[in-house]
Design an enzyme around this catalytic site. Structure first.
Site, mmCIF file in Angstrom:
data_model
loop_
_atom_site.group_PDB
_atom_site.id
_atom_site.type_symbol
_atom_site.label_atom_id
_atom_site.label_comp_id
_atom_site.label_asym_id
_atom_site.label_seq_id
_atom_site.Cartn_x
_atom_site.Cartn_y
_atom_site.Cartn_z
ATOM 1 N N TYR A 199 0.829 -1.208 0.000
ATOM 2 C CA TYR A 199 0.000 0.000 0.000
ATOM 3 C C TYR A 199 0.867 1.264 0.000
ATOM 4 C CZ TYR A 199 -3.695 -3.387 0.669
ATOM 5 O OH TYR A 199 -4.532 -4.459 0.496
ATOM 6 N N ARG A 346 -5.063 -15.475 10.561
ATOM 7 C CA ARG A 346 -5.959 -16.582 10.224
ATOM 8 C C ARG A 346 -6.208 -17.527 11.411
ATOM 9 N NH1 ARG A 346 -2.740 -18.464 5.156
ATOM 10 N NH2 ARG A 346 -1.121 -17.774 6.587
HETATM 11 C C1 LIG Z 1 -7.898 -12.698 4.384
HETATM 12 C C2 LIG Z 1 -6.731 -11.901 4.851
HETATM 13 C C3 LIG Z 1 -6.871 -10.541 5.073
HETATM 14 C C4 LIG Z 1 -5.781 -9.788 5.534
HETATM 15 N N1 LIG Z 1 -5.957 -8.446 5.783
HETATM 16 C C5 LIG Z 1 -4.930 -7.715 6.261
HETATM 17 C C6 LIG Z 1 -5.094 -6.328 6.546
HETATM 18 O O1 LIG Z 1 -6.177 -5.749 6.359
HETATM 19 N N2 LIG Z 1 -4.029 -5.644 7.028
HETATM 20 C C7 LIG Z 1 -2.813 -6.239 7.238
HETATM 21 O O2 LIG Z 1 -1.891 -5.565 7.690
HETATM 22 N N3 LIG Z 1 -2.632 -7.550 6.977
HETATM 23 C C8 LIG Z 1 -3.648 -8.300 6.512
HETATM 24 N N4 LIG Z 1 -3.471 -9.633 6.267
HETATM 25 C C9 LIG Z 1 -2.169 -10.281 6.573
HETATM 26 C C10 LIG Z 1 -2.210 -10.915 7.959
HETATM 27 O O3 LIG Z 1 -2.263 -9.928 8.972
HETATM 28 C C11 LIG Z 1 -0.995 -11.803 8.223
HETATM 29 O O4 LIG Z 1 0.176 -11.061 8.136
HETATM 30 C C12 LIG Z 1 -0.900 -13.009 7.288
HETATM 31 O O5 LIG Z 1 -2.158 -13.574 7.063
HETATM 32 C C13 LIG Z 1 -0.002 -14.091 7.869
HETATM 33 O O6 LIG Z 1 -0.384 -14.382 9.182
HETATM 34 P P1 LIG Z 1 -1.344 -15.615 9.621
HETATM 35 O O7 LIG Z 1 -0.687 -16.867 9.150
HETATM 36 O O8 LIG Z 1 -1.429 -15.481 11.108
HETATM 37 O O9 LIG Z 1 -2.656 -15.420 8.943
HETATM 38 C C14 LIG Z 1 -4.534 -10.414 5.790
HETATM 39 C C15 LIG Z 1 -4.405 -11.780 5.553
HETATM 40 C C16 LIG Z 1 -5.478 -12.528 5.107
HETATM 41 C C17 LIG Z 1 -5.311 -14.001 4.894
#
Ligand SMILES: Cc1cc2nc3c(=O)[nH]c(=O)nc-3n(C[C@H](O)[C@H](O)[C@H](O)COP(=O)(O)O)c2cc1C
Length: 541
Positions: A199, A346
């Site tokens: 972004y 997630r």
């Molecule tokens: C569906 C989805 C939406 C996400 N939306 C954001 C967001 O709005 N802002 C952000 O900084 N990261 C966003 N992320 C990234 C997550 O915060 C995170 O860094 C990434 O999913 C890996 O972590 P996890 O394995 O715990 O999901 C998003 C990830 C997913 C899968």
């Protein structure tokens, strides 16, 4: 076997805010906001559920600071004071169950959906390779969904941004700063600047997307300038004591992209500017779908080493996110001092009870994210997010909730034509709605050339109605005023406003037409009743 997770249980002070343990919810965009960017009941429910599961801090994802920077059709917004009311409810909901509430604020720049798309430089995305993942992800969507995703993608690729002027840069800094101040007013404990995923701040940082030749482009010092000035602008608005965190990109994972050494340098600068924490990420929309990157992100704790490398150069708390599926993996990251806090996006979406289960020795019963990517597909398709692992009951309930979100009974349109019946309608609405929660009312006037009403008269009519509603007990910030010029016909224009604003209820007075006039011209209220879809119409006689 019951295991205790000593490090995970420890509290931590982030500037002046105490976290009760080391688990935070990393932002996960859900598409659960109302279409007008306000907080929906579903958002309140979702964040309450996650906060009640025991995480110390909840980062509400991706609130847009500028209509030009908005990413999705159900994007949370913080670009106007009218959003404070709903955001206050959201902050209160999260805090009511003992979690710290953080609002992530964002501007999408070249990824935004806007007529006036701005970016540091005009750089096409045509070189992106979506690779095998993208194709296999598409396979699981139906034809219409696939088309939606593809057309969005093509649109993104072909869209031409406008290069930001100095004035745009100043205005955008102010937009972030004012948005942060609104979050503070709404009662959030902190804000988080979204400086990841490709972004706007990243678009300035990366020499791939920043081709400027002025003081905001060129060497790293210049490319960091947008983000550092942005932090300063936010700081000036919210004061020294209010914690400002940063969603931090460590590596774009792209050839010639922003990389770790640059990130370390940038991290030092942010830390010197009183940043409350750095929340680690890697990759952007331009690298996420590369097959090698997909393999990398399928590894457990795939960002732990990057977190460690950033932690090495700063003293502020570092949050590590990325496939931390079990409490043991999380505990290990803390033990090895790779990070100070754990971010779960997630995993908490799949099972909000993750922390409680971990702390009560029930880690075996944690419902695990299977990395199926449905949530990400839904984001790409601009649809509200669900999880494939939820049990049937939760899934059905959530889907029903999402459906009903499109019918917002509490979003009310009051048609103001200056007639006695319209005034009566406003009085009834005031009485009936005063005790309803989370209502928002728009007073709509359609201005016609054949019977022009002066701006003064319109303002007076709107002011009187507004005061009437406020006196009836409705909050001032829940009332908006809209004046539209008549285009095709008054009834048609009202129907357009209903569809565009997705109103759930419309209040309209029946004009004092004689039977003959009604027969000849048809009454506006009658046409609205006949043709309004998906909403309830109250006609006041
Ligand atoms: C569906 C989805 C939406 C996400 N939306 C954001 C967001 O709005 N802002 C952000 O900084 N990261 C966003 N992320 C990234 C997550 O915060 C995170 O860094 C990434 O999913 C890996 O972590 P996890 O394995 O715990 O999901 C998003 C990830 C997913 C899968």
């Amino acid at each position: 076997m019951k295991r205790s997770f000593d490090r995970l249980c420890q509290s931590l002070l982030i500037t002046s805010v105490r976290l009760k343990n080391r688990i935070t919810m990393a932002p996960l965009f859900t598409g659960y906001a109302n279409q007008d960017g306000t907080v929906s009941d579903l958002m309140l429910k979702h964040y309450h559920e996650v906060a009640a599961g025991g995480a110390a801090m909840i980062v509400v994802a991706n609130a847009s600071v500028d209509p030009r920077g908005t990413l999705a059709s159900h994007n949370l917004r913080v670009d106007h004071d009218r959003f404070i009311h709903g955001l206050s409810r959201l902050a209160r909901t999260i805090k009511s169950v003992g979690a710290v509430a953080v609002l992530q604020i964002n501007h999408g720049g070249r990824f935004a959906r806007s007529e006036d798309q701005i970016a540091p430089s005009v750089v096409s995305m045509s070189s992106i390779s979506y690779g095998g993942f993208y194709k296999s992800a598409l396979k699981s969507l139906n034809f219409q969904q696939q088309m939606e995703v593809l057309s969005e993608t093509l649109q993104h690729r072909s869209q031409r941004c406008r290069e930001m002027t100095r004035k745009d840069i100043r205005q955008t800094h102010q937009a972030y700063a004012t948005a942060a101040a609104r979050a503070q007013t709404a009662g959030f404990n902190m804000v988080e600047i979204h400086g990841a995923t490709g972004y706007l701040p990243v678009q300035f940082l990366s020499s791939r997307t920043n081709r400027r030749t002025d003081g905001y482009g060129g060497d790293l010092a210049n490319r960091m300038r947008f983000a550092l000035e942005l932090v300063q602008a936010v700081r000036q608005k919210v004061g020294d004591k209010f914690p400002v965190g940063y969603r931090f990109l460590t590596d774009e994972w792209l050839p010639n992209g922003f990389h770790l050494e640059e990130a370390q340098e940038f991290a030092r600068h942010l830390a010197n500017r009183n940043i409350a924490y750095l929340s680690i990420t890697a990759g952007t929309y331009e690298s996420f779908f590369n097959p090698d990157i997909i393999m990398k992100t399928q590894q457990p704790a795939y960002m732990a080493d990057l977190a460690r490398k950033i932690k090495k150069v700063v003293t502020v708390p570092v949050i590590c996110t990325g496939k931390i599926l079990s409490p043991s993996i999380a505990e290990n990251i803390l033990r090895k001092k790779q990070a100070d806090l754990i971010g779960l996006a997630r995993p908490l979406f799949t099972d909000p009870q993750w922390p409680t289960k971990a702390f009560n020795g029930k880690q075996e019963s944690i419902l695990k994210c299977q990395d199926c990517q449905i949530c990400m597909q839904m984001v790409l398709a601009d649809r509200p997010v669900i999880c494939s692992q939820w049990d049937k009951i939760k899934l059905v309930k959530r889907k029903m909730h999402i459906k009903s979100m499109n019918r917002q009974q509490n979003k009310i349109l009051l048609v103001m034509d200056g007639s006695d019946n319209a005034a009566l309608g406003a009085a009834y609405a005031g009485k009936i709605l005063a005790h309803r929660k989370n209502v928002s009312i728009t007073l709509l006037h359609i201005q016609t050339d054949d019977a022009p009403t002066s701006v003064r008269e319109i303002n007076r009519m709107m002011d009187v109605t507004r005061s009437l509603l406020i006196n009836a007990g409705l909050p001032a910030d829940a009332i908006e005023i809209e004046v539209r010029k008549k285009t095709i016909g008054i009834a048609r224009d009202i129907l357009t406003a209903i569809t565009e604003g997705r109103y759930g209820t419309v209040v309209i007075g029946r004009r004092g037409l004689s039977r003959a006039q009604q027969f000849l011209f048809g009454s506006v209220s009658h046409k609205v009743v006949q043709n309004a879809k998906n909403c309830t119409v109250w006609v006041v006689d």
